[in-house]
Structures are given as C-alpha cells and as structure tokens.
Design a protein around this motif. Structure first.
Motif, PDB file in Angstrom:
ATOM      1  N   UNK A  33       0.924  -1.256  -0.218  1.00  0.00           N
ATOM      2  CA  UNK A  33      -0.039   0.137   0.015  1.00  0.00           C
ATOM      3  C   UNK A  33       0.897   1.284   0.121  1.00  0.00           C
ATOM      4  N   UNK A  34       0.313   2.209  -0.470  1.00  0.00           N
ATOM      5  CA  UNK A  34       1.012   3.522  -0.544  1.00  0.00           C
ATOM      6  C   UNK A  34       0.019   4.623  -0.099  1.00  0.00           C
ATOM      7  N   UNK A  35       0.177   5.433   0.920  1.00  0.00           N
ATOM      8  CA  UNK A  35      -0.756   6.371   1.456  1.00  0.00           C
ATOM      9  C   UNK A  35       0.264   7.790   1.243  1.00  0.00           C
ATOM     10  N   UNK A  36      -0.558   8.728   0.809  1.00  0.00           N
ATOM     11  CA  UNK A  36      -0.191  10.304   0.447  1.00  0.00           C
ATOM     12  C   UNK A  36      -0.873  11.088   1.364  1.00  0.00           C
ATOM     13  N   UNK A  37      -0.034  11.878   2.041  1.00  0.00           N
ATOM     14  CA  UNK A  37      -0.519  12.589   2.944  1.00  0.00           C
ATOM     15  C   UNK A  37      -0.369  14.163   2.620  1.00  0.00           C
ATOM     16  N   UNK A  38      -1.595  14.814   2.482  1.00  0.00           N
ATOM     17  CA  UNK A  38      -1.581  16.076   1.922  1.00  0.00           C
ATOM     18  C   UNK A  38      -2.329  17.090   2.887  1.00  0.00           C
ATOM     19  N   UNK A  39      -2.154  18.484   2.572  1.00  0.00           N
ATOM     20  CA  UNK A  39      -2.896  19.386   2.997  1.00  0.00           C
ATOM     21  C   UNK A  39      -4.372  18.965   2.729  1.00  0.00           C
ATOM     22  N   UNK A  40      -5.407  19.554   3.754  1.00  0.00           N
ATOM     23  CA  UNK A  40      -6.759  19.133   3.561  1.00  0.00           C
ATOM     24  C   UNK A  40      -7.381  19.945   2.393  1.00  0.00           C
ATOM     25  N   UNK A  41      -6.752  20.704   1.730  1.00  0.00           N
ATOM     26  CA  UNK A  41      -7.093  21.703   0.725  1.00  0.00           C
ATOM     27  C   UNK A  41      -6.928  20.888  -0.559  1.00  0.00           C
ATOM     28  N   UNK A  42      -6.257  19.951  -0.827  1.00  0.00           N
ATOM     29  CA  UNK A  42      -5.799  19.179  -1.846  1.00  0.00           C
ATOM     30  C   UNK A  42      -6.969  18.879  -3.069  1.00  0.00           C
ATOM     31  N   UNK A  43      -6.362  18.758  -4.141  1.00  0.00           N
ATOM     32  CA  UNK A  43      -7.529  18.318  -5.222  1.00  0.00           C
ATOM     33  C   UNK A  43      -7.268  17.024  -6.009  1.00  0.00           C
ATOM     34  N   UNK A  44      -6.630  16.297  -5.311  1.00  0.00           N
ATOM     35  CA  UNK A  44      -5.942  14.969  -5.704  1.00  0.00           C
ATOM     36  C   UNK A  44      -7.316  13.947  -5.829  1.00  0.00           C
ATOM     37  N   UNK A  45      -7.239  13.409  -6.881  1.00  0.00           N
ATOM     38  CA  UNK A  45      -8.401  12.466  -6.928  1.00  0.00           C
ATOM     39  C   UNK A  45      -7.896  10.951  -6.665  1.00  0.00           C
ATOM     40  N   UNK A  46      -6.744  10.738  -5.951  1.00  0.00           N
ATOM     41  CA  UNK A  46      -6.263   9.624  -5.556  1.00  0.00           C
ATOM     42  C   UNK A  46      -7.060   9.260  -4.245  1.00  0.00           C
ATOM     43  N   UNK A  47      -7.455   8.007  -4.083  1.00  0.00           N
ATOM     44  CA  UNK A  47      -8.278   7.397  -3.235  1.00  0.00           C
ATOM     45  C   UNK A  47      -7.450   7.026  -2.051  1.00  0.00           C
TER      46      UNK A  47
END
Length: 379
Positions: A33-47
């Motif tokens: 598994x790969x989990x991506x940690x981002x700001x809550x304002x992100x626009x990524x469509x990665x589930x």
C-alpha cells in the motif's frame, strides 16, 4: 512493504512529484500500500490520500498574518503526521517535503515514539544551510532532521555538508522522474504562434525566481536578432523585481519581443509553451545547486536547452547525457553568444534525450528507491 509519503503542498513541483512516485511505487510487486499525506485543501483524486495537514494557501493578506500561518504550518504539520503514524502499521515514511526549521521540536518525538517505522527523505534541494532565520540554525535543524532518517535520497550530487555525515543514514542517488506530457491548449498555442511570428522562441518556464537570471536573459535578447522570449510563470516571491522586468520589456530594442504570462499556468498551457519553444532556458545563477524539475518537463519534448554551468545536479546530468553545452553562469557576454548560437544552429539531441528519458523514468526511480529500502530494513 507499506509506504507513507508526506507532502505539505497541494500544488507545484513537489506536489506533482509526490503524486508521480506514489503511482510508481504502487506498480512495484513488493508494495502492499501507498498512502499520500497532503493538506486538507488538496484536489487530488487519489483514493489513498489522507488530507490531514494544514492548508498551504492562506486567505491572510497582511505580511504578519502570512508569516504566522507559515509558522503554524511548520509547527503543526509534523505533529499531524505524528498522530497519523502512531496508529499506522509499521511502514516506510518518505518525506517528499519537510519542516526543517522546526525539526528541533518534532524529531525527538519521532525518535522516541515512532520506532516501529523507518524514515527516508527526498533532498530535492540538498544545499539546506541557506535558509532563515540564520545559517547556523538552519544547518543545526537540518542535522537534527537527518538524525531521524534511515535513508537520504538525492539527485545526482550531494554537497559535502557536515549535517550529511551521520553514520546512521544511508545516502542514495535517485533519478528525478519525467513529468508526463499534457494535451496542448489550442488557444494558448495560437497566441504563442502569433507572438513568435516565425522568430526563434526562447522559453523561460516555471515560477520566476531571482536565480533564473530573467533580467539578464532579457538584456541579452537585445543583441540577438530575429528572436523573442516567452516567460510562462508567476513571480515567485518579493525577491523578484517585477517592475525591473516590466521596464526592460518596454525598452525600444525589446518592443514586441517579450511575452510574460505572470500567473500560474495550466498543464495544457505549459505543454503548448514547450511545444512551440525553440530553446528552453535553464540559465540559473551560480548559487543554484539542485536538479531542475523543469529539465524533466522539457525532456519529453526533446527541445534544445541552454544551461548554465553551476556545478549542480543539473549540470552533472546535462554532462552525463550530453544534453547541451554548458555556459558560464552570471556572464552576460557568454549568455549573449550562446543565445546567438542557439538561433543559428538548433542541435538535434533526440538520441541523448531518449537515453535520459529511460534513465530518469519513474519506474527506474521507484526501483532504485525500493531496493535501497529493502537493503536498509525490510518492513
């Protein structure tokens, strides 16, 4: 193997890099598994994204308000990641971006309470002692951060800094990765074609920074016949003298020869600029020490590039793959001569670019990184 990638920005080069490596890692057979940690304002469509970090864009208009927001992000984000990792199964945690200046606060907590994890950092900009508030403090905070890292990944060249001398950290060279081509914006393409009007088009892509020598390039253009310059990117900070650049563009010798899109352009617009350019300018000042993400945006288009010899990771890779001749940095005469030569003879470096594209692929990036993680500690 489980991987957690930390990225504190929701746009820009580091954000794009984090998305690319997350996708490349997932394609490797030994990654669960790969989990991506981002700001809550992100626009990524990665589930598989966890938007738990502070917003990297603030509505504050005052200088003090922006500084306080920046400080809050530097203090808060590492502890938000800490809270996430406390309940996360043993993983490799890859810091694609990091809060260096507050490392003295959060690194001890990581060392004591997160021993089940292994940590790696991507040193996109390895010359880390030039940051505020003081050079000595920046160097000490960087050493504190590296104390917690099992692996330090870097691009081509790692400066001989004392904070990289710790025996507990392995250092591994990693290709940057090639950004995919976007579909060109048709309207912007027509605008560029109308502007260039058959002239040799020099392109300065990306955020306008002092180290990109934009003013020097515009000054040199006055002595380069039948050529024009397209600048595609927003002024990055207060260190960019925007009025000076605008004043240069109004000089009689440059009238109608400069076009500046002073904004964040879309990927299709950048693709249009890349496709229409004859030469892409990577003429950085002597202080530049990193690999250039722009090089990896140019690569799919196999364009002629003009590169300064800054003894950096960028210079190293250009020499290694013979992508271009290097030009002395911060040298107006050498720059003018090189620009003239570009207009007279556009070199075909397709074979060299093809070799570089294979080397710098995201697949190769992921395989080297994961092999280093497996050698260090298997989780």
């Amino acid at each position: 193997m489980q991987i957690v990638i930390y990225e504190s920005s929701s746009f820009g080069g580091c954000f794009e890099y984090s998305q690319q490596i997350a996708e490349a890692y997932r394609l490797q057979p030994n990654v669960a598994s790969v989990t991506l940690i981002l700001p809550h304002t992100h626009t990524s469509t990665d589930s598989n994204v966890q938007g738990i970090l502070c917003a990297d864009v603030t509505q504050q208009t005052s200088i003090l308000g922006r500084k306080l927001h920046f400080l809050w992000r530097n203090v808060s984000n590492p502890f938000r990641l800490f809270r996430f990792l406390i309940s996360t199964p043993a993983s490799w945690v890859l810091l694609n971006d990091f809060e260096q200046l507050t490392a003295v606060l959060w690194v001890p907590f990581y060392k004591v309470f997160l021993r089940k994890h292994r940590f790696a950092v991507l040193l996109h900009d390895p010359d880390r002692d030039q940051y505020p508030p003081a050079k000595w403090f920046s160097a000490v905070s960087m050493r504190m951060l590296m104390w917690a890292m099992n692996i330090g990944f870097y691009h081509e060249v790692l400066p001989p800094k004392w904070y990289y001398q710790g025996r507990a950290t392995n250092y591994v060279a990693l290709p940057h990765g090639i950004y995919p081509e976007a579909v060109s914006d048709a309207l912007f393409t027509k605008r560029i074609q109308h502007f260039a009007n058959g002239r040799h088009l020099f392109l300065i892509p990306g955020n306008v920074r002092a180290e990109k020598n934009t003013a020097m390039i515009l000054s040199a253009l006055q002595s380069v016949p039948n050529a024009c310059v397209l600048i595609v990117g927003k002024a990055a900070s207060g260190t960019v003298d925007t009025p000076e650049l605008e004043q240069l563009m109004r000089l009689p010798a440059l009238k109608g020869r400069c076009m500046w899109e002073n904004r964040y352009v879309t990927a299709p617009e950048m693709a249009a600029a890349m496709q229409q350019a004859n030469t892409v300018m990577l003429y950085y000042s002597a202080s530049f020490r990193s690999q250039s993400a722009i090089l990896n945006s140019v690569a799919p288009y196999r364009k002629q590039i003009l590169v300064s010899d800054t003894q950096s990771a960028l210079s190293h890779i250009v020499i290694k793959f013979d992508l271009s001749k290097l030009v002395p940095p911060d040298n107006p005469d050498a720059l003018t001569l090189a620009m003239k030569q570009c207009t007279q003879n556009c070199a075909d470096n397709t074979a060299h670019w093809n070799a570089y594209l294979e080397y710098a692929s995201w697949r190769n990036n992921a395989q080297i990184a994961l092999a280093a993680m497996n050698r260090k500690v298997a989780i």
